[in-house]
Design an enzyme around this catalytic site. Structure first.
Site, PDB file in Angstrom:
ATOM      1  N   ARG A 176       1.579   4.022  -5.498  1.00  0.00           N
ATOM      2  CA  ARG A 176       2.734   4.847  -5.101  1.00  0.00           C
ATOM      3  C   ARG A 176       3.997   4.197  -5.648  1.00  0.00           C
ATOM      4  NH1 ARG A 176      -0.663   5.096  -0.518  1.00  0.00           N
ATOM      5  NH2 ARG A 176      -1.477   7.198  -0.216  1.00  0.00           N
ATOM      6  N   ASP A 236       0.961  -1.682   3.327  1.00  0.00           N
ATOM      7  CA  ASP A 236       1.327  -1.290   1.955  1.00  0.00           C
ATOM      8  C   ASP A 236       2.801  -1.566   1.635  1.00  0.00           C
ATOM      9  OD1 ASP A 236      -1.207  -0.512   1.382  1.00  0.00           O
ATOM     10  OD2 ASP A 236      -0.872   1.628   1.577  1.00  0.00           O
ATOM     11  N   ASP A 285       5.400  -0.036   0.671  1.00  0.00           N
ATOM     12  CA  ASP A 285       6.347   1.074   0.576  1.00  0.00           C
ATOM     13  C   ASP A 285       6.999   1.277   1.944  1.00  0.00           C
ATOM     14  OD1 ASP A 285       4.308   2.191   2.076  1.00  0.00           O
ATOM     15  OD2 ASP A 285       3.663   3.597   0.536  1.00  0.00           O
ATOM     16  N   TYR A 290      -0.459  -1.170  -7.092  1.00  0.00           N
ATOM     17  CA  TYR A 290      -0.136  -0.163  -6.071  1.00  0.00           C
ATOM     18  C   TYR A 290       0.201   1.167  -6.730  1.00  0.00           C
ATOM     19  CZ  TYR A 290       1.539   1.719  -1.669  1.00  0.00           C
ATOM     20  OH  TYR A 290       1.701   2.481  -0.541  1.00  0.00           O
ATOM     21  N   HIS A 319       8.261  -1.146  -7.170  1.00  0.00           N
ATOM     22  CA  HIS A 319       6.991  -1.733  -7.598  1.00  0.00           C
ATOM     23  C   HIS A 319       6.828  -1.567  -9.095  1.00  0.00           C
ATOM     24  CE1 HIS A 319       6.447  -1.182  -3.363  1.00  0.00           C
ATOM     25  NE2 HIS A 319       6.442   0.121  -3.499  1.00  0.00           N
ATOM     26  N   GLU A 362      -4.020  -2.469   6.286  1.00  0.00           N
ATOM     27  CA  GLU A 362      -4.171  -1.084   6.752  1.00  0.00           C
ATOM     28  C   GLU A 362      -5.612  -0.591   6.774  1.00  0.00           C
ATOM     29  OE1 GLU A 362      -1.454   1.940   5.317  1.00  0.00           O
ATOM     30  OE2 GLU A 362      -0.008   0.393   4.826  1.00  0.00           O
ATOM     31  N   GLU A 370       6.561   3.533   4.211  1.00  0.00           N
ATOM     32  CA  GLU A 370       5.571   3.834   5.257  1.00  0.00           C
ATOM     33  C   GLU A 370       4.900   2.541   5.712  1.00  0.00           C
ATOM     34  OE1 GLU A 370       4.349   6.961   7.597  1.00  0.00           O
ATOM     35  OE2 GLU A 370       5.562   7.193   5.806  1.00  0.00           O
TER      36      GLU A 370
END
Length: 749
Positions: A313, A84, A86, A311, A357, A10, A88
């Site tokens: 989030r 990432d 997640d 990570y 996670h 990203e 998203e």
């Protein structure tokens, strides 16, 4: 020449770190810079009649990037999508697969919780298919938000004001803030008094403090019930103190026990944002921005770009076995076996946790804050230190305290004294979970039951009950998490959105609703109850979670929501008349056109504006008078703000008068010299009052408060001197550069 493998991440920072671990001979790592496709901004973009089919388009301005990614993908042997880990990120990978012509069922997705060499190499060895359920969950969230935003916002434009918009989760958050403000407005403060003692054991002993807790076996309370008692006025407190002075006090009971305080769990997104707000003063957005930098990688000199944390989030407190072993070895080597529990501590995740996670932790515990400090910015090292200390502390034994509780009785009066002494630091040797920087031991003298005590000092103190506090970043995030509103990745964007829309402002690090916020919430409450209903919003979040694990279909949720919403929208369109947000007229006259200026609400708070806009564009800050006269020139001391929004106090006659203070001046006066008092608020919320006159006799007494004040003033003076020295140095350098330039020009001439 052998073809390379393309890895798409990203961000460019992440690309550099990953390329270092994979090597550039076999791999090319490129950044997508986030999303490349989205719903169009200029239209609704969802075909409701055709099973809610979304219309995705390439984001404007990303054409050249898409071309270069396609070109590289064509000449690559394989393409791995490493966005990432997640929902998203899963959606970004899915959009990339469509853009680059990759079959979504191909094993093209690589996922890792930390950017370290072993984690990256393991991910490349085990590519997976794109998780379509998680993609659907992200799409459902995006489409629900689009339905609310694009259908409800035009109604707000029509009925209230152009430029307004409504969000599904943001509206509930604004309602929380408005509801808290209504509680504060309704609150009626009550006066109450407390009585504190300074006792001494006869004949000789150190002095210790105690507090009056009961009279006639009735507890002293702030708001007294029938069975309790309250000291409600100064007259009552004075009468009580006069009577107490005649009484003889004895120790009636001594209790000794040991108290243990366990370490808190490692950070989740929510607890990280809360701790960073409390201890570092960071906003949620700032915390997540810095955490992203630490996750993606920081250049550590010869080591190159290195991912420092996992990570960020996550709602899980899970820790990998490797990380646990590393932490335990580090504790044993650096603190000793006595700090190490027999088995690693395992922390249970919350009921709503997705546990996708690990917890937020350092990728390598050996990279202590001291070893990386030179490579990090001040803000990066502060946050990294917090994460590192919390993780290490969570695997250390509890702190233990010797606690001594003493009951003291005299006639009908009952007082209590409590002493606490740290016996074993445990996890507090590395991490302090309280808001205070360091807990102080309170040691009581050697006392026995039946000991007679003499009163050395008796003091009655006035207090007032306080309304519930406004939400700050920490308490708002905590409330959102507890009530199931939003998810870890959404807390920071929610807060930034409601600030940007002008529904709330951040005042003194707390959220205050604007008049506009109240009007919008009242309208939504009346006509769109579900939109601002906490339970409804939390249920929607749970259904999105169910989509992510394949329990329900995306379109089922969209149909359930859209049908009733459309009917309510039609009804509201007919029922709601035009709603005005009236401007509050001030007593300040515009010096340019003579109109009375009105109070407007901006992103950074209230300000004065001329109602003659656009003909007259005059604006002014609102000067808040403290009611205190400037000791230098006699002008008013007013509240001011720095460019960053920090409150300070200065003379209205600036720049002619340079009087300034960081502490709030009060209208109450010093009993000794009559000068006005200052209130200083510490980071932990504790406040002290002190005389503004440095030459006051009270200020010269050798008391703990005066020591704190002098230390505080010395610190401010040092900071000011440092700033002035830096400015002087810059001016001297600029002067020297100008002189050199002039000298050079003269020589050339």
């Amino acid at each position: 020449m052998k073809k390379k493998t393309l890895v798409v991440v990203e961000s460019p920072t992440k690309a550099k770190t990953i390329e270092k671990y994979l090597g550039n001979k076999k791999y090319t790592v490129m950044a997508s810079m986030g999303h490349l496709r989205d719903l169009p901004k200029s239209q609704f973009g969802i075909d409701v009649e055709n099973d809610f089919a979304p219309k995705y388009i390439n984001i404007r301005g990303k054409g050249d990037l898409i071309k270069s990614l396609k070109k590289e993908a064509k000449k690559s042997e394989k393409v791995y999508l490493a966005s990432d880990p997640d929902r998203e990120g899963e959606a970004i990978a899915w959009h990339l697969s469509h853009i680059l012509g990759i079959d979504e069922h191909e094993k093209c997705r690589i996922v890792f919780n930390e950017i370290t060499k072993p984690a990256i190499q393991e991910a490349v060895k085990n590519p997976k298919e794109i998780n379509i359920d998680r993609v659907d969950a992200q799409q459902a969230r995006r489409m629900l938000d689009r339905i609310v935003g694009y259908k409800l916002s035009p109604l707000l434009w029509k009925k209230i004001r152009k430029g307004l918009s409504a969000g599904r989760v943001q509206s509930v958050t604004v309602k929380l803030i408005c509801d808290r403000e209504k509680e504060i407005q309704k609150f009626e403060s009550e006066e109450y008094w407390t009585v504190d003692f300074k006792f001494k054991k006869k004949p000789r002993s150190s002095m210790f403090g105690a507090e009056l807790v009961a009279i006639d076996d009735k507890k002293l309370m702030v708001s007294a019930k029938k069975e309790d008692v309250k000291i409600a006025s100064k007259a009552q407190a004075d009468e009580l103190c006069s009577d107490i002075e005649k009484v003889t006090f004895k120790v009636t009971e001594i209790k000794k026990r040991q108290r243990h305080r366990k370490a808190p769990a490692p950070f989740t997104t929510s607890s990280l944002q809360q701790d960073a707000a409390r201890k570092l003063g960071f906003t949620s957005r700032k915390t997540m921005m810095i955490a992203q930098q630490l996750y993606e990688g920081i250049s550590l000199g010869k080591k190159g770009p290195t991912g420092l944390i996992t990570y960020m989030r996550t709602d899980s407190t899970r820790i990998s076995e490797i990380a646990l072993n590393e932490a335990r070895n580090y504790i044993e080597e650096n603190f000793g076996k006595e700090y190490l529990p027999e088995k690693p501590y395992i922390y249970a995740a919350g009921k709503s946790s997705q546990d996708a996670h690990e917890a937020v932790r350092p990728t390598n515990i050996a990279l202590s804050p001291a070893t990386v400090e030179e490579y990090l910015s001040k803000e990066q090292i502060k946050l990294y230190k917090l994460i590192w200390q919390r993780f290490l502390g969570c695997q250390m034994l509890p702190a233990s305290y010797d606690v001594m509780s003493v009951t003291i009785k005299g006639d009908k009066y009952l007082a209590k004294a409590t002493g606490s002494q740290l016996k074993f630091a445990g996890f507090t040797a590395v991490y302090n979970d309280s808001d205070n920087k360091k807990e102080k031991d309170v040691i009581l003298p050697d006392l026995q039951e039946g000991d007679e005590l003499s009163i050395q000092k008796l003091e009655a103190t006035q207090h007032f009950t306080e309304p519930p506090a406004r939400y700050n970043d920490a308490s708002l995030v905590k409330t959102l998490e507890e009530r199931g509103i939003g998810r870890p990745s959404t807390y920071a964007p929610i807060i930034e959105t409601i600030l940007a829309r002008g529904y709330v402002v951040r005042s003194d690090k707390k959220f205050e609703p604007t008049d506009l916020g109240f009007v919008v919430v009242d309208l939504l409450e009346k006509y769109f109850k579900d939109i601002v209903d906490e339970k409804f919003t939390a249920d929607l979040e749970n259904k999105l979670d169910e989509i992510a694990v394949g329990k329900i279909q995306k379109n089922t949720l969209l149909e359930e929501f859209y049908g009733p919403f459309e009917k309510i929208l039609e009804h509201a369109e007919e029922e709601i008349g035009e709603v005005e947000v009236p401007d509050e007229v001030s007593d300040v006259q515009c010096e340019l056109c003579g109109r009375m200026m009105v109070i407007k609400q901006g992103r950074y708070g209230k300000f004065l504006a001329c109602p003659g806009f656009p003909e007259c564009r005059n604006t002014k800050p609102i000067l808040k008078d403290t009611g205190v006269k400037c000791p230098k020139c006699g002008g008013k001391i007013i509240e001011r703000r720095t460019r960053r929004g920090v409150v300070f106090y200065g003379c209205e006659n600036y720049p002619q008068c340079d009087y300034v203070s960081w502490d709030m001046p009060l209208t109450s006066n010093c009993k000794t010299c009559g000068s006005f008092l200052f209130r200083h608020r510490f980071k932990n919320g504790r406040t002290i009052l002190y005389c503004s006159n440095d030459d006051c006799a009270t200020r010269k007494e050798d008391t703990p408060i005066n020591k704190e004040i002098n230390k505080l003033k010395e610190k401010i003076q040092q900071q000011t001197a440092k700033k002035l020295a830096e400015l002087a140095q810059k001016e001297a350098q600029a002067k020297e550069e100008n002189e050199n330039k002039e000298h050079k020009e003269e020589n050339e001439a």
